[in-house]
Design a protein around this motif. Structure first.
Motif, mmCIF file in Angstrom:
data_model
loop_
_atom_site.group_PDB
_atom_site.id
_atom_site.type_symbol
_atom_site.label_atom_id
_atom_site.label_comp_id
_atom_site.label_asym_id
_atom_site.label_seq_id
_atom_site.Cartn_x
_atom_site.Cartn_y
_atom_site.Cartn_z
ATOM 1 N N TYR A 24 17.284 94.382 -26.139
ATOM 2 C CA TYR A 24 16.348 93.548 -25.380
ATOM 3 C C TYR A 24 15.288 94.389 -24.676
ATOM 4 N N ASN A 37 21.009 88.620 -12.740
ATOM 5 C CA ASN A 37 20.394 89.176 -13.944
ATOM 6 C C ASN A 37 21.403 90.017 -14.715
ATOM 7 N N GLU A 89 15.009 91.201 -20.282
ATOM 8 C CA GLU A 89 13.961 90.193 -20.367
ATOM 9 C C GLU A 89 14.460 89.164 -21.386
ATOM 10 N N LEU A 90 14.977 88.058 -20.906
ATOM 11 C CA LEU A 90 15.629 87.099 -21.797
ATOM 12 C C LEU A 90 14.700 86.013 -22.333
ATOM 13 N N THR A 91 13.469 85.967 -21.874
ATOM 14 C CA THR A 91 12.566 84.902 -22.341
ATOM 15 C C THR A 91 11.482 85.453 -23.233
#
Length: 91
Positions: A24, A37, A89-91
């Motif tokens: 990621y 997070n 950063e998951l989006t």
């Protein structure tokens, strides 16, 4: 400077494996805003020099407080960037 004499927090909850987490993108957040997070790197407070977070583990309030306390006591925390934690950063 005083040395931290408390015990480290319990092991964090794992959201995903280290290998997956390393794929990621990451962004930096202040320690107190990192709660909830997913950690993007290995975090090693010194002393004691033992990792407290690995990539893919969820940062909880107890862990954030532990890291801040180590810093407040004059310790170093490897893995932080300009005093902030890399998170996924998951989006």
């Amino acid at each position: 400077e005083r040395a931290y004499t408390g015990k480290p927090p319990e092991l964090p909850e794992k959201a995903m494996g280290i290998r997956e987490a390393l794929l990621y993108e990451k962004h930096l957040v202040p320690i107190d805003r990192a709660v909830g997070n997913i950690c993007g790197t290995i975090i090693i407070p010194y002393p004691p020099g033992v990792p407290c977070l690995y990539p893919g583990e969820i940062i909880d309030g107890e862990m954030a407080l532990y890291i801040k306390t180590i810093i407040d006591c004059g310790g170093n925390v490897l893995g932080l960037v300009r005093g902030m934690i890399p998170v996924l950063e998951l989006t």
